[in-house]
Enzyme design. Structure first.
Site, mmCIF file in Angstrom:
data_model
loop_
_atom_site.group_PDB
_atom_site.id
_atom_site.type_symbol
_atom_site.label_atom_id
_atom_site.label_comp_id
_atom_site.label_asym_id
_atom_site.label_seq_id
_atom_site.Cartn_x
_atom_site.Cartn_y
_atom_site.Cartn_z
ATOM 1 N N TYR A 39 0.844 -1.199 0.000
ATOM 2 C CA TYR A 39 0.000 0.000 0.000
ATOM 3 C C TYR A 39 0.878 1.248 0.000
ATOM 4 O O TYR A 39 1.852 1.334 0.760
ATOM 5 C CB TYR A 39 -0.902 0.024 1.240
ATOM 6 N N GLU A 48 -3.249 7.567 -4.304
ATOM 7 C CA GLU A 48 -3.132 6.241 -3.674
ATOM 8 C C GLU A 48 -2.879 5.158 -4.703
ATOM 9 O O GLU A 48 -3.494 5.134 -5.767
ATOM 10 C CB GLU A 48 -4.424 5.942 -2.907
#
Length: 377
Positions: free
Chosen positions: A102, A190
């Site tokens: 992530y 992201e």
């Protein structure tokens, strides 16, 4: 402002981030053409909607042939995912994933800076990781005067990889993503997941970006991508009429003058066990036309069972507000209960004008909040 994954991928590609070619399709036949153009043994079909949880909802599927592709595209198109209807899908090459990570840049109000967040626990369950194992998510504040120099990018990359070759590749990705984040006035950039493939490549197989509404005027090409939801359209319409309105989804509609008082009113409703339907600051005007517009906005929400009007009369006089409310509700016909609390300049005169009317009167915020929750129940 949100954009779709495929639009974020295009921005990623423009900044040299490792995203593969993909096609956006609005029907099965377009998807079949994309499948043949990609000429890959396995492709991924991904729903394009402004919400998370697509994979768990069945909006992400793998197809190994044209028959499977047709079936998945037909099933995903017009699917409802968290209240969003899928009207387009992304078709791209599937990759051999060895591990998922992530990566994101967000604005952090505590440090008053951008922070880089990285974790070795990327993928669909990152929210669960944040809830149960927050120590697995590393947060690195970014000094706006320094940005992300090589040493900081490598330090962050070591949080994900031990192999120096992978660290160097990932550090470059962090720097490019930060440049994109800053250049576009984004509030979120992201990659979830950033993957290491079986072949040893690092790829961004998902892309998500949101942008600061107050800065979007500086980016007309990004502004052109805006696809407001019905609730966002309401918020824009309210803004054009001089209101500050945010839809919240509860049952008690709030009409308040002043942002601070509006926040306190919502807190009061929560305190007594209710759920505010909205934030609505109508400003200092007692103009009946403005009250009518605000009321119509509240009543357009089918979830609203009660309206709570909380007015503090400073420069605005409460008796003027009362007259405006009476005139407004002569034009608006509704069976929904209305709770009114007036306080401040000429509050006694204002309450006297409303005595004997259809309104439920309250003298304190606590009384008003409690009465609104009781009526909603």
């Amino acid at each position: 402002m949100k954009i779709h994954e495929y639009q974020a991928r295009e921005l990623f590609a423009a900044y040299g981030l490792p995203v593969d070619q993909a096609y956006i399709c609005r029907n099965v036949e377009d998807a079949v053409r994309a499948y043949h153009d990609l000429d890959a043994p396995l492709v991924v079909v991904k729903a394009q909607v402004h919400t998370g949880g697509r994979g768990k909802a069945g909006g992400v599927k793998l197809a190994k042939d044209e028959i499977e592709l047709r079936q998945h595209v037909a099933n995903i198109l017009w699917m409802d995912i968290n209240g969003f209807i899928v009207d387009r899908v992304l078709i791209g090459k599937a990759v051999n994933i060895a591990s998922e990570y992530y990566v994101s840049y967000v604005i952090d109000r505590k440090t008053k800076s951008t922070i880089l967040m990285v974790s070795r626990e990327g993928g669909m369950d990152i929210e669960e990781v944040a809830r149960t194992s927050p120590e697995k998510i590393h947060k690195i504040p970014i000094d706006p005067l320094i940005g992300v120099p090589d040493y900081l990018a490598r330090e962050a990359a070591f949080k994900l990889f031990d192999d120096i070759k992978l660290v160097r590749k990932t550090a470059t990705i962090f720097q490019k993503l930060y440049k994109l984040f800053i250049d576009t006035d984004a509030s979120l950039a992201e990659i979830n997941p950033l993957v290491l493939t079986e072949e040893g490549e690092i790829k961004a197989i998902d892309a998500k970006m949101t942008f600061d509404d107050n800065a979007i005027y500086r980016h007309p090409k990004i502004a052109a991508l805006y696809e407001p939801t019905e609730e966002e359209k309401k918020e824009q319409n309210a803004k054009s009429k001089g209101f500050s309105y945010v839809h919240l989804g509860g049952q008690i509609g709030c009409m308040v003058n002043g942002a601070g008082l509006a926040m306190a009113t919502m807190d009061m409703i929560k305190l007594y066990g209710g759920e505010p339907a909205n934030f609505l600051d109508i400003g200092g005007s007692s103009n009946p036309t403005k009250v009518i517009e605000a009321m119509r906005l509240l009543l357009s929400d089918k979830n609203v069972k009660v309206v709570l009007i909380n007015i503090f009369g400073g420069i605005t006089r409460c008796d003027d507000v009362a007259r405006g409310l009476l005139e407004a509700f002569n034009q608006i016909k509704t069976d929904i209960p209305i709770v009114i609390r007036l306080t401040g300049t000429n509050e006694k005169e204002g309450r006297a004008l409303l005595e004997g009317s259809r309104f439920h009167l309250a003298e304190t915020m606590g009384e008003a909040g409690k009465k609104a929750v009781e009526l909603a129940n």
